[in-house]
Structure formats: C-alpha cells, structure tokens
Design a protein around this motif. Sequence first.
Motif, PDB file in Angstrom:
ATOM      1  N   ARG A  42       0.838  -1.219   0.000  1.00  0.00           N
ATOM      2  CA  ARG A  42       0.000   0.000   0.000  1.00  0.00           C
ATOM      3  C   ARG A  42       0.865   1.257   0.000  1.00  0.00           C
ATOM      4  O   ARG A  42       0.422   2.318  -0.429  1.00  0.00           O
ATOM      5  CB  ARG A  42      -0.929   0.017   1.213  1.00  0.00           C
ATOM      6  CG  ARG A  42      -2.119  -0.884   1.064  1.00  0.00           C
ATOM      7  CD  ARG A  42      -3.130  -0.676   2.191  1.00  0.00           C
ATOM      8  NE  ARG A  42      -3.690  -1.960   2.521  1.00  0.00           N
ATOM      9  CZ  ARG A  42      -3.535  -2.599   3.674  1.00  0.00           C
ATOM     10  NH1 ARG A  42      -2.871  -2.045   4.660  1.00  0.00           N
ATOM     11  NH2 ARG A  42      -4.058  -3.780   3.860  1.00  0.00           N
ATOM     12  N   LYS A  43       2.093   1.144   0.488  1.00  0.00           N
ATOM     13  CA  LYS A  43       3.011   2.287   0.585  1.00  0.00           C
ATOM     14  C   LYS A  43       3.939   2.388  -0.624  1.00  0.00           C
ATOM     15  O   LYS A  43       4.738   3.309  -0.702  1.00  0.00           O
ATOM     16  CB  LYS A  43       3.881   2.148   1.843  1.00  0.00           C
ATOM     17  CG  LYS A  43       3.120   1.980   3.127  1.00  0.00           C
ATOM     18  CD  LYS A  43       4.091   1.685   4.260  1.00  0.00           C
ATOM     19  CE  LYS A  43       3.409   1.009   5.423  1.00  0.00           C
ATOM     20  NZ  LYS A  43       4.391   0.590   6.439  1.00  0.00           N
ATOM     21  N   LYS A  44       3.836   1.449  -1.545  1.00  0.00           N
ATOM     22  CA  LYS A  44       4.766   1.369  -2.675  1.00  0.00           C
ATOM     23  C   LYS A  44       4.593   2.556  -3.614  1.00  0.00           C
ATOM     24  O   LYS A  44       3.500   2.844  -4.081  1.00  0.00           O
ATOM     25  CB  LYS A  44       4.536   0.069  -3.452  1.00  0.00           C
ATOM     26  CG  LYS A  44       5.486  -0.131  -4.600  1.00  0.00           C
ATOM     27  CD  LYS A  44       5.189  -1.417  -5.341  1.00  0.00           C
ATOM     28  CE  LYS A  44       4.054  -1.306  -6.306  1.00  0.00           C
ATOM     29  NZ  LYS A  44       4.244  -0.364  -7.408  1.00  0.00           N
ATOM     30  N   PRO A  45       5.687   3.262  -3.897  1.00  0.00           N
ATOM     31  CA  PRO A  45       5.601   4.368  -4.859  1.00  0.00           C
ATOM     32  C   PRO A  45       5.350   3.869  -6.285  1.00  0.00           C
ATOM     33  O   PRO A  45       5.735   2.751  -6.626  1.00  0.00           O
ATOM     34  CB  PRO A  45       6.983   5.018  -4.771  1.00  0.00           C
ATOM     35  CG  PRO A  45       7.635   4.475  -3.557  1.00  0.00           C
ATOM     36  CD  PRO A  45       7.001   3.146  -3.298  1.00  0.00           C
ATOM     37  N   GLU A  46       4.739   4.700  -7.064  1.00  0.00           N
ATOM     38  CA  GLU A  46       4.513   4.408  -8.486  1.00  0.00           C
ATOM     39  C   GLU A  46       5.854   4.182  -9.169  1.00  0.00           C
ATOM     40  O   GLU A  46       6.824   4.876  -8.903  1.00  0.00           O
ATOM     41  CB  GLU A  46       3.794   5.600  -9.133  1.00  0.00           C
ATOM     42  CG  GLU A  46       3.376   5.383 -10.558  1.00  0.00           C
ATOM     43  CD  GLU A  46       2.118   4.548 -10.675  1.00  0.00           C
ATOM     44  OE1 GLU A  46       1.958   3.938 -11.745  1.00  0.00           O
ATOM     45  OE2 GLU A  46       1.332   4.510  -9.728  1.00  0.00           O
ATOM     46  N   GLY A  47       5.930   3.186 -10.021  1.00  0.00           N
ATOM     47  CA  GLY A  47       7.139   2.927 -10.785  1.00  0.00           C
ATOM     48  C   GLY A  47       8.152   2.013 -10.109  1.00  0.00           C
ATOM     49  O   GLY A  47       9.178   1.702 -10.692  1.00  0.00           O
ATOM     50  N   VAL A  48       7.861   1.590  -8.877  1.00  0.00           N
ATOM     51  CA  VAL A  48       8.746   0.666  -8.161  1.00  0.00           C
ATOM     52  C   VAL A  48       8.122  -0.718  -8.233  1.00  0.00           C
ATOM     53  O   VAL A  48       6.930  -0.886  -7.968  1.00  0.00           O
ATOM     54  CB  VAL A  48       8.934   1.096  -6.687  1.00  0.00           C
ATOM     55  CG1 VAL A  48       9.768   0.080  -5.928  1.00  0.00           C
ATOM     56  CG2 VAL A  48       9.557   2.477  -6.618  1.00  0.00           C
ATOM     57  N   GLY A  49       8.904  -1.716  -8.587  1.00  0.00           N
ATOM     58  CA  GLY A  49       8.402  -3.083  -8.693  1.00  0.00           C
ATOM     59  C   GLY A  49       8.034  -3.659  -7.330  1.00  0.00           C
ATOM     60  O   GLY A  49       8.608  -3.276  -6.304  1.00  0.00           O
ATOM     61  N   MET A  50       7.075  -4.575  -7.335  1.00  0.00           N
ATOM     62  CA  MET A  50       6.632  -5.193  -6.079  1.00  0.00           C
ATOM     63  C   MET A  50       7.758  -5.932  -5.368  1.00  0.00           C
ATOM     64  O   MET A  50       7.938  -5.780  -4.161  1.00  0.00           O
ATOM     65  CB  MET A  50       5.472  -6.158  -6.326  1.00  0.00           C
ATOM     66  CG  MET A  50       4.160  -5.480  -6.561  1.00  0.00           C
ATOM     67  SD  MET A  50       2.733  -6.607  -6.503  1.00  0.00           S
ATOM     68  CE  MET A  50       3.248  -7.933  -7.553  1.00  0.00           C
ATOM     69  N   ALA A  51       8.512  -6.732  -6.101  1.00  0.00           N
ATOM     70  CA  ALA A  51       9.587  -7.502  -5.481  1.00  0.00           C
ATOM     71  C   ALA A  51      10.636  -6.573  -4.876  1.00  0.00           C
ATOM     72  O   ALA A  51      11.086  -6.780  -3.748  1.00  0.00           O
ATOM     73  CB  ALA A  51      10.217  -8.454  -6.490  1.00  0.00           C
ATOM     74  N   SER A  52      11.002  -5.540  -5.606  1.00  0.00           N
ATOM     75  CA  SER A  52      11.990  -4.582  -5.093  1.00  0.00           C
ATOM     76  C   SER A  52      11.473  -3.903  -3.832  1.00  0.00           C
ATOM     77  O   SER A  52      12.206  -3.735  -2.856  1.00  0.00           O
ATOM     78  CB  SER A  52      12.297  -3.516  -6.145  1.00  0.00           C
ATOM     79  OG  SER A  52      12.930  -4.089  -7.249  1.00  0.00           O
TER      80      SER A  52
END
Length: 72
Positions: A42-52
């Motif tokens: 939910r905190k993941k920035p746009e353009g960053v992969g899920m695994a990363s």
Amino acid sequence: MKTRHLKVKRKQTTVSLEPGFWAAIDNVSNGNWQAWAKRQLRKKPEGVGMASWLRLSALNSYQQGESHQWAA
C-alpha cells in the motif's frame, strides 16, 4: 528464486524473491507474510516493482529492529 502468490486489489499476482528475503519476511511478519506484504505494498511508490519494494521493506524492518526469530 522462490515464488509465492498474493492477491492484491482483487488480482492474483506472483512475487519471486530469493529464499533469504522470504525467510526475512516470514520473520518480520510473524508468519503472516500475506498481510504484511499487503500493508507494505500500500506504501509502494509508483514505478517501483513489487519484489523490489518488498525487499526494501524487509530490510527496513530489520534495520528498525522488528526481527522476531532470533529472540531467546
């Protein structure tokens, strides 16, 4: 790499991480890795992969002392 399945926003997805990262995630999540991963994503920035993002989140959790496995 080890693969696990996760439902995110009603869509089934696959996340592949190194076994060491899965072990770390299992540790910081107290065994409830799916709930932990969903909170982190939910905190993941746009353009960053899920695994990363999950790798970074696990590392940050360890740096903040959220590890449970090694308590005596």
